[in-house]
Design a protein around this motif. Structure first.
Motif, PDB file in Angstrom:
ATOM      1  N   VAL A  34     -24.126  34.067 -87.953  1.00  0.00           N
ATOM      2  CA  VAL A  34     -25.036  33.026 -87.468  1.00  0.00           C
ATOM      3  C   VAL A  34     -24.845  31.758 -88.317  1.00  0.00           C
ATOM      4  O   VAL A  34     -24.836  30.645 -87.792  1.00  0.00           O
ATOM      5  CB  VAL A  34     -26.506  33.506 -87.523  1.00  0.00           C
ATOM      6  CG1 VAL A  34     -27.463  32.357 -87.274  1.00  0.00           C
ATOM      7  CG2 VAL A  34     -26.712  34.608 -86.504  1.00  0.00           C
ATOM      8  N   ALA A  35     -24.661  31.938 -89.658  1.00  0.00           N
ATOM      9  CA  ALA A  35     -24.508  30.805 -90.561  1.00  0.00           C
ATOM     10  C   ALA A  35     -23.182  30.087 -90.312  1.00  0.00           C
ATOM     11  O   ALA A  35     -23.082  28.873 -90.491  1.00  0.00           O
ATOM     12  CB  ALA A  35     -24.592  31.292 -92.019  1.00  0.00           C
ATOM     13  N   CYS A  39     -35.100  43.210 -82.252  1.00  0.00           N
ATOM     14  CA  CYS A  39     -34.247  42.254 -82.971  1.00  0.00           C
ATOM     15  C   CYS A  39     -34.693  40.811 -82.749  1.00  0.00           C
ATOM     16  O   CYS A  39     -35.273  40.478 -81.715  1.00  0.00           O
ATOM     17  CB  CYS A  39     -32.801  42.402 -82.502  1.00  0.00           C
ATOM     18  SG  CYS A  39     -32.076  44.003 -82.888  1.00  0.00           S
ATOM     19  N   ARG A  40     -34.392  39.962 -83.743  1.00  0.00           N
ATOM     20  CA  ARG A  40     -34.500  38.502 -83.555  1.00  0.00           C
ATOM     21  C   ARG A  40     -33.125  37.965 -83.155  1.00  0.00           C
ATOM     22  O   ARG A  40     -33.021  37.140 -82.271  1.00  0.00           O
ATOM     23  CB  ARG A  40     -34.982  37.829 -84.855  1.00  0.00           C
ATOM     24  CG  ARG A  40     -36.437  38.028 -85.122  1.00  0.00           C
ATOM     25  CD  ARG A  40     -37.133  36.737 -85.610  1.00  0.00           C
ATOM     26  NE  ARG A  40     -38.584  36.919 -85.532  1.00  0.00           N
ATOM     27  CZ  ARG A  40     -39.300  37.577 -86.457  1.00  0.00           C
ATOM     28  NH1 ARG A  40     -38.701  38.057 -87.535  1.00  0.00           N
ATOM     29  NH2 ARG A  40     -40.604  37.745 -86.306  1.00  0.00           N
ATOM     30  N   ALA A  41     -32.086  38.452 -83.837  1.00  0.00           N
ATOM     31  CA  ALA A  41     -30.717  38.149 -83.401  1.00  0.00           C
ATOM     32  C   ALA A  41     -30.485  38.912 -82.093  1.00  0.00           C
ATOM     33  O   ALA A  41     -31.290  39.763 -81.714  1.00  0.00           O
ATOM     34  CB  ALA A  41     -29.738  38.614 -84.469  1.00  0.00           C
ATOM     35  N   GLU A  61     -37.172  42.186 -86.217  1.00  0.00           N
ATOM     36  CA  GLU A  61     -38.569  41.769 -86.106  1.00  0.00           C
ATOM     37  C   GLU A  61     -39.526  42.928 -86.395  1.00  0.00           C
ATOM     38  O   GLU A  61     -40.546  42.730 -87.054  1.00  0.00           O
ATOM     39  CB  GLU A  61     -38.779  41.268 -84.668  1.00  0.00           C
ATOM     40  CG  GLU A  61     -40.045  40.504 -84.444  1.00  0.00           C
ATOM     41  CD  GLU A  61     -40.120  40.015 -82.992  1.00  0.00           C
ATOM     42  OE1 GLU A  61     -39.089  39.536 -82.465  1.00  0.00           O
ATOM     43  OE2 GLU A  61     -41.191  40.142 -82.400  1.00  0.00           O
ATOM     44  N   SER A  64     -36.328  42.998 -95.356  1.00  0.00           N
ATOM     45  CA  SER A  64     -35.283  42.262 -96.073  1.00  0.00           C
ATOM     46  C   SER A  64     -34.378  41.445 -95.152  1.00  0.00           C
ATOM     47  O   SER A  64     -33.597  40.638 -95.631  1.00  0.00           O
ATOM     48  CB  SER A  64     -34.477  43.200 -96.981  1.00  0.00           C
ATOM     49  OG  SER A  64     -33.998  44.281 -96.243  1.00  0.00           O
ATOM     50  N   HIS A  65     -34.471  41.637 -93.831  1.00  0.00           N
ATOM     51  CA  HIS A  65     -33.668  40.822 -92.897  1.00  0.00           C
ATOM     52  C   HIS A  65     -34.528  40.276 -91.774  1.00  0.00           C
ATOM     53  O   HIS A  65     -34.285  40.578 -90.592  1.00  0.00           O
ATOM     54  CB  HIS A  65     -32.538  41.654 -92.295  1.00  0.00           C
ATOM     55  CG  HIS A  65     -31.579  42.207 -93.301  1.00  0.00           C
ATOM     56  ND1 HIS A  65     -30.615  41.434 -93.906  1.00  0.00           N
ATOM     57  CD2 HIS A  65     -31.439  43.450 -93.816  1.00  0.00           C
ATOM     58  CE1 HIS A  65     -29.917  42.184 -94.748  1.00  0.00           C
ATOM     59  NE2 HIS A  65     -30.403  43.406 -94.705  1.00  0.00           N
ATOM     60  N   PRO A  66     -35.536  39.466 -92.108  1.00  0.00           N
ATOM     61  CA  PRO A  66     -36.438  38.983 -91.053  1.00  0.00           C
ATOM     62  C   PRO A  66     -35.736  38.080 -90.028  1.00  0.00           C
ATOM     63  O   PRO A  66     -36.243  37.923 -88.914  1.00  0.00           O
ATOM     64  CB  PRO A  66     -37.521  38.225 -91.828  1.00  0.00           C
ATOM     65  CG  PRO A  66     -36.889  37.869 -93.131  1.00  0.00           C
ATOM     66  CD  PRO A  66     -35.910  38.950 -93.440  1.00  0.00           C
ATOM     67  N   GLU A  67     -34.560  37.544 -90.385  1.00  0.00           N
ATOM     68  CA  GLU A  67     -33.840  36.699 -89.419  1.00  0.00           C
ATOM     69  C   GLU A  67     -33.184  37.558 -88.344  1.00  0.00           C
ATOM     70  O   GLU A  67     -32.877  37.081 -87.255  1.00  0.00           O
ATOM     71  CB  GLU A  67     -32.726  35.881 -90.106  1.00  0.00           C
ATOM     72  CG  GLU A  67     -33.109  35.213 -91.399  1.00  0.00           C
ATOM     73  CD  GLU A  67     -32.949  36.123 -92.619  1.00  0.00           C
ATOM     74  OE1 GLU A  67     -33.007  37.367 -92.454  1.00  0.00           O
ATOM     75  OE2 GLU A  67     -32.783  35.605 -93.722  1.00  0.00           O
ATOM     76  N   VAL A  68     -32.915  38.813 -88.685  1.00  0.00           N
ATOM     77  CA  VAL A  68     -32.177  39.693 -87.769  1.00  0.00           C
ATOM     78  C   VAL A  68     -33.120  40.639 -87.028  1.00  0.00           C
ATOM     79  O   VAL A  68     -32.974  40.877 -85.834  1.00  0.00           O
ATOM     80  CB  VAL A  68     -31.112  40.504 -88.544  1.00  0.00           C
ATOM     81  CG1 VAL A  68     -30.332  41.416 -87.604  1.00  0.00           C
ATOM     82  CG2 VAL A  68     -30.167  39.568 -89.294  1.00  0.00           C
ATOM     83  N   LYS A 119     -26.059  37.876 -90.095  1.00  0.00           N
ATOM     84  CA  LYS A 119     -26.528  36.640 -90.748  1.00  0.00           C
ATOM     85  C   LYS A 119     -25.364  35.705 -91.073  1.00  0.00           C
ATOM     86  O   LYS A 119     -25.428  34.515 -90.830  1.00  0.00           O
ATOM     87  CB  LYS A 119     -27.280  36.986 -92.037  1.00  0.00           C
ATOM     88  CG  LYS A 119     -28.760  37.203 -91.795  1.00  0.00           C
ATOM     89  CD  LYS A 119     -29.547  37.219 -93.085  1.00  0.00           C
ATOM     90  CE  LYS A 119     -29.426  38.576 -93.759  1.00  0.00           C
ATOM     91  NZ  LYS A 119     -30.433  38.799 -94.811  1.00  0.00           N
TER      92      LYS A 119
END
Ligand SMILES: *Cc1c(COP(=O)(O)O)cnc(C)c1O
Length: 394
Positions: free
Chosen positions: A392-393, A335-337, A322, A316-320, A389
């Motif tokens: 980052v936004a 992490c991605r973040a 991995e 549910s948090h693929p941006e954060v 997220k």
């Protein structure tokens, strides 16, 4: 001006007054859910009644006598460890890095006594962490740890983690031992596959090199077995233990087979505090509780449950996030973040996590964390990911 405490750490601006199970209470009364457990040390959480009782009972009788005398509490803990593991004999230290020092010395002495004094090299792996003594930093060899501290102790060879061919090529007539963590902790919760550990054992058997396992972080029940190497069905010659074994009291140990330890007679090694009655009384209670089959089965179940929740979190948090790494309750979120941003966002959700190398968020809860606290931890991690997220936004 330099602070009164030597500033070698990057500390969070948090201080705690007391703890209870998987919870820590900050000076302002805020309750934090603790997924770090003092870096895998508080294996049974904070203020476990049985450990408090073992400590206070011993504290009222005898703390320290030195190793000039027999220490029955030390003998008892050593016997418990010998009964439950591959080991024939145990030396007690106060920390993991002291265990690394002895493991290195023992391996070299083994070959010296066997009439092969040229066998001094210890093969180590990239991403490894064995502590902060001069020997342990030379073993790990990472630039961050060794820069400025030379000349380093010679005799260490560094290979890529999990590269079997490079290892086969590196083992030679000067190899004394191979030293490896079955699960790298500081290195980013990198699990050495069972097949690799088996292959490593085979290479050691072929060449005679001793196998030293560093189970300081991944041992003492953390993977759901008493020691991580049990999953692979192989045994080491020498093993380093610390962190969880004292449940919060500074205690470490080197476990060894009779053959590996053959060179270590009277006068060959020592530690003033090592194996003191206080530490050993607490350690015996930790070992008694953690080595119980039902306890270890519960750790496996908790690990599976936690992992399942973490997989959902990654989805549910693929941006954060991995991927999920680890086994049992030594878990990591790659992490991605930036992992440090996730750690900070988790603080804001009153959740304590630990960063590791390779941009990993480490999760090392108390081994007896409740299902309710696992659910709560997942909910807080979910909200922390939302914060990352949003930042980052912004
Ligand atoms: C923490 C750790 C050490 C060092 O232990 P200290 O008690 O900090 O000296 C060694 N090896 C591993 C795998 C560790 O995680």
């Amino acid at each position: 001006m330099i602070p009164a405490v030597l500033p070698t750490y990057n500390r969070a601006p948090l201080a705690f007054t007391h703890g209870e199970g998987s919870w820590l209470v900050a000076e302002d009364g805020t309750r934090y859910l603790d997924l770090g457990a003092g870096i895998a040390v508080n294996a049974l959480g904070h203020a476990h009644p049985a450990l408090v009782a073992a400590l206070t009972e011993q504290a009222g009788r005898l703390w320290h006598v030195s190793n000039l005398y027999r220490i029955p509490e030390q003998e008892r803990l050593a016997e418990m460890l010998v009964e439950r593991t591959f080991a024939d004999t145990v030396f007690f230290t106060n920390s993991g890095t002291e265990a690394a020092e002895l493991a290195i010395k023992m391996a070299r002495k083994h070959w010296y006594e066997k009439g092969q004094p040229e066998r001094v090299e210890i093969i180590c792996f990239e991403g490894a962490f064995h502590g902060r003594s001069t020997g342990a930093i030379a073993a790990a060899g990472s630039e961050k740890m060794v820069k400025g501290f030379g000349p380093l102790m010679p005799g260490f060879v560094h290979l890529k983690f999990g590269d079997h061919d490079a290892l086969r090529a590196a083992i030679g007539p000067k190899t004394a031992a191979i030293m490896v963590e079955p699960v790298q902790g500081e290195g980013g919760i990198r699990v050495l596959p069972d097949a690799c550990l088996k292959g490593l054992r085979d290479l050691c058997d072929e060449s005679g090199a001793l196998m030293i396992l560093d189970e300081v972080q991944c041992g003492m029940g953390r993977t759901g077995r008493l020691f991580a190497h049990e999953w692979a069905g192989v045994t080491p010659d020498i093993m380093m233990v610390a962190k969880g074994i004292g449940g919060g009291f500074p205690l470490g140990a080197v476990l060894a087979t009779e053959a590996a330890a053959a060179g270590m007679g009277a006068g060959s090694h020592g530690s003033t505090y090592g194996g003191n009655p206080l530490g050993c009384a607490v350690g015996a209670k930790v070992v008694e509780i953690v080595s119980d089959d039902a306890f270890l089965d519960a750790v496996k179940a908790r690990g599976a449950r936690f992992r399942q929740g973490l997989e959902a979190l990654v989805a549910s948090h693929p941006e954060v996030f991995e991927a999920v790494r680890g086994v049992g309750l030594i878990l990591g979120l790659k992490c991605r973040a930036a992992n440090t941003d996730v750690v900070k966002a988790a603080y804001a959700e009153h959740l304590l996590t630990v960063p590791a190398a390779d941009n990993v968020l480490r999760l090392l809860p108390a081994l007896n964390i409740s299902d309710a606290d696992i659910s709560e931890a997942l909910a807080r991690l979910d909200r922390a990911a939302g914060r990352v997220k949003a930042d980052v936004a912004a």
